[in-house]
Design an enzyme around this catalytic site. Sequence first.
Site, PDB file in Angstrom:
ATOM      1  CG  HIS A 230      -2.048   0.891   1.085  1.00 41.56           C
ATOM      2  ND1 HIS A 230      -2.112   2.384   1.234  1.00 41.56           N
ATOM      3  CD2 HIS A 230      -3.306   0.580   0.661  1.00 41.56           C
ATOM      4  CE1 HIS A 230      -3.309   2.677   1.089  1.00 41.56           C
ATOM      5  NE2 HIS A 230      -4.100   1.857   0.664  1.00 41.56           N
TER       6      HIS A 230
ATOM      7  CG  ASP B 274      -8.153  -4.444  -2.917  1.00 44.53           C
ATOM      8  OD1 ASP B 274      -7.674  -3.302  -3.069  1.00 44.53           O
ATOM      9  OD2 ASP B 274      -9.660  -4.208  -2.986  1.00 44.53           O
TER      10      ASP B 274
HETATM   11  C1  SDX Z   1      -6.296  -0.121  -3.003  1.00 44.04           C
HETATM   12  O1  SDX Z   1      -4.493   4.377  -1.983  1.00 44.04           O
HETATM   13  C2  SDX Z   1      -5.360   3.945  -1.587  1.00 44.04           C
HETATM   14  O2  SDX Z   1      -5.903   4.268  -0.461  1.00 44.04           O
HETATM   15  C3  SDX Z   1      -5.822   2.568  -2.194  1.00 44.04           C
HETATM   16  C4  SDX Z   1      -6.957   1.748  -1.328  1.00 44.04           C
HETATM   17  C5  SDX Z   1      -8.149   2.603  -1.172  1.00 44.04           C
HETATM   18  O3  SDX Z   1      -8.938   2.289  -0.372  1.00 44.04           O
HETATM   19  O4  SDX Z   1      -8.856   3.713  -2.101  1.00 44.04           O
HETATM   20  O5  SDX Z   1      -6.622   1.461  -0.053  1.00 44.04           O
HETATM   21  C6  SDX Z   1      -7.382   0.476  -2.129  1.00 44.04           C
HETATM   22  O6  SDX Z   1      -5.854   0.367  -4.047  1.00 44.04           O
HETATM   23  C7  SDX Z   1      -5.509  -1.081  -2.164  1.00 44.04           C
HETATM   24  C8  SDX Z   1      -4.193  -1.559  -3.070  1.00 44.04           C
HETATM   25  C9  SDX Z   1      -4.675  -2.621  -4.013  1.00 44.04           C
HETATM   26  N1  SDX Z   1      -3.594  -2.905  -4.795  1.00 44.04           N
HETATM   27  C10 SDX Z   1      -2.970  -4.041  -4.905  1.00 44.04           C
HETATM   28  O7  SDX Z   1      -3.093  -5.172  -4.057  1.00 44.04           O
HETATM   29  C11 SDX Z   1      -2.004  -4.354  -6.073  1.00 44.04           C
HETATM   30  C12 SDX Z   1      -0.597  -5.067  -5.486  1.00 44.04           C
HETATM   31  N2  SDX Z   1      -0.017  -4.160  -4.496  1.00 44.04           N
HETATM   32  C13 SDX Z   1       1.082  -3.308  -5.324  1.00 44.04           C
HETATM   33  O8  SDX Z   1       0.780  -2.962  -6.753  1.00 44.04           O
HETATM   34  C14 SDX Z   1       1.654  -1.925  -4.550  1.00 44.04           C
HETATM   35  O9  SDX Z   1       1.922  -2.263  -3.189  1.00 44.04           O
HETATM   36  C15 SDX Z   1       0.617  -0.736  -4.609  1.00 44.04           C
HETATM   37  C16 SDX Z   1       0.210  -0.188  -6.114  1.00 44.04           C
HETATM   38  C17 SDX Z   1      -0.569  -0.864  -3.795  1.00 44.04           C
HETATM   39  C18 SDX Z   1       1.506   0.500  -4.024  1.00 44.04           C
HETATM   40  O10 SDX Z   1       2.590   0.636  -4.858  1.00 44.04           O
HETATM   41  P1  SDX Z   1       3.604   1.748  -4.565  1.00 44.04           P
HETATM   42  O11 SDX Z   1       3.166   2.387  -3.528  1.00 44.04           O
HETATM   43  O12 SDX Z   1       3.839   2.416  -5.714  1.00 44.04           O
HETATM   44  O13 SDX Z   1       4.770   1.042  -4.044  1.00 44.04           O
HETATM   45  P2  SDX Z   1       5.632   0.600  -5.409  1.00 44.04           P
HETATM   46  O14 SDX Z   1       5.176  -0.433  -6.419  1.00 44.04           O
HETATM   47  O15 SDX Z   1       6.984   1.457  -5.469  1.00 44.04           O
HETATM   48  O16 SDX Z   1       6.461  -0.718  -4.258  1.00 44.04           O
HETATM   49  C19 SDX Z   1       7.717  -0.829  -3.508  1.00 44.04           C
HETATM   50  C20 SDX Z   1       8.439  -1.989  -3.684  1.00 44.04           C
HETATM   51  C21 SDX Z   1       8.820  -2.500  -5.011  1.00 44.04           C
HETATM   52  O17 SDX Z   1      10.021  -3.228  -4.987  1.00 44.04           O
HETATM   53  P3  SDX Z   1      11.471  -2.530  -5.121  1.00 44.04           P
HETATM   54  O18 SDX Z   1      11.489  -1.809  -6.434  1.00 44.04           O
HETATM   55  O19 SDX Z   1      11.567  -1.497  -4.128  1.00 44.04           O
HETATM   56  O20 SDX Z   1      12.325  -3.812  -4.789  1.00 44.04           O
HETATM   57  O21 SDX Z   1       7.533  -3.239  -3.242  1.00 44.04           O
HETATM   58  C22 SDX Z   1       7.437  -4.229  -4.403  1.00 44.04           C
HETATM   59  C23 SDX Z   1       7.808  -3.332  -5.389  1.00 44.04           C
HETATM   60  O22 SDX Z   1       8.165  -4.424  -6.305  1.00 44.04           O
HETATM   61  N3  SDX Z   1       6.138  -4.256  -4.167  1.00 44.04           N
HETATM   62  C24 SDX Z   1       5.549  -5.617  -4.196  1.00 44.04           C
HETATM   63  C25 SDX Z   1       4.221  -5.592  -3.994  1.00 44.04           C
HETATM   64  N4  SDX Z   1       3.720  -4.255  -3.891  1.00 44.04           N
HETATM   65  C26 SDX Z   1       4.819  -3.583  -3.914  1.00 44.04           C
HETATM   66  N5  SDX Z   1       6.093  -7.003  -4.571  1.00 44.04           N
HETATM   67  C27 SDX Z   1       5.357  -7.879  -4.743  1.00 44.04           C
HETATM   68  N6  SDX Z   1       3.981  -7.964  -4.590  1.00 44.04           N
HETATM   69  C28 SDX Z   1       3.335  -6.726  -4.263  1.00 44.04           C
HETATM   70  N7  SDX Z   1       1.912  -6.469  -3.959  1.00 44.04           N
END
Ligand code: SDX
Length: 428
Positions: A307, A364
Amino acid sequence: MSEKAILEYKGTKLELDTIVGSENEIGIDITSLRAKTGMITLDPGYGNTGSCTSDITFINGEKGILRHRGYAIEDLAAESSFMETAFLVLYGHLPSESELTAFEAEIKSEATLHYGMKGHFEGFPDNAPPMAVLSAMLNALACYNTELLTTATEGPAFTIPTAKIISKVRAIAAWAYRTSNGKPFMPPRPDLSYSGNFLHMMFSETFSLYEPLPEVERALDLFFILHADHEQNCSTSTVRMVGSSHASLFSAVSAGVGALWGPLHGGANCEVIKMLTHIHEDGISPREFVEKAKDKNSPEKLMGFGHRVYKSFDPRAKILKGQVDNVLKALNVQDPLLDIAYELEEMARSEDYFIERNLYPNVDFYSGILLRAIGIPVDMFTVLFAIGRMPGWIANWREMHEQSLRISRPRQIYTGETLREYTPMGQR
Ligand code: SDX
């Protein structure tokens, strides 16, 4: 008087005001930055940028705190109803009994759709994505309410479109589902609750009315409470952005649906079930999947994890996890996907990759299992997220107009070609 922040660049110092929020969050006010220095800030993804001040929702991502108008999500989940929480999010206080009765009556009065909308639904192919239908039909509501295309934030000019959207979004969702399955539309019943009516419109048949178990109706109402608002997330920021041009509330929430649809945002609840089903049906072990999710070269993510704001457990995920157990027991249902979800969560809690990146289950991760247990089809999961989020989107749209904010128009840093001569076709 606020403390000043000092920006120093090439020997020049600029004093900037700061703003301290009611929870002691500190923002540097850069509204005068470009006028005074010619410079702008750059923050792709807005991870460090506040777009507004807001009184609606407070999140502390480090502590896993979520409050709406000062009330803890845990208390609202345990004690409130979706209608009461919607009123709180919209109007800033818990309603009196008479206020809630009037609010619910106005929502009930708007439960059906104009018959003219029937043709639109029938024009969509059966496999039309429900989020595409939802976004289109919310905009179509504007065609039947042209007198409501204003930016009013008070009185009937605000309460009527608000009631129409919050109420009719259920019928739009249910009609989309039924039309794509060749079923006639089921009119709402005046004797049912907000959530009970949605289940009725989804699942009742002409000669056999759907009567939800109390636990199921409560679980759906809780699902909507937990999705009611969440600060300036991607879709809420979209609603504000669209509304800032003074486009109508109908077009703003329609745009919000478009943003919510993405698998990184509200679409994640569908992706979680697809991920768990893939693991279950394709004989992949949770361990194998977790290794793929950690592998930078793999497109797999642990959907429902991570998140932008929560760097500890999403409080909504905790509540939903508990609720899933209740519903499955009430329905006497065993879901193998739940065991896989528990295993994935357990693994992620002990893996350095997830711990170092503060990746925890978000709203989720368990919501899909709850909806699946209720009998909601997977492609409708994000539609239900949108139904729950409507009060939050509308409250943010209203707050933006109450603050008389200017049209949202971010800047950029241009990195393309500098001036070059145009060469006619024969000379290239
Ligand atoms: C919602 O914003 C809100 O409030 C949203 C929400 C709401 O109520 O409106 O809470 C609802 O959208 C919840 C999120 C649902 N999405 C998912 O579950 C999809 C999976 N999660 C990721 O795509 C990600 O965690 C996000 C999109 C939720 C957050 O993305 P960020 O903040 O841009 O974080 P990032 O992608 O920069 O990740 C940081 C690191 C990366 O690794 P490095 O490059 O540092 O090595 O963490 C890793 C990412 O690759 N990472 C994950 C991961 N999420 C982040 N690795 C594996 N699986 C994951 N799910």
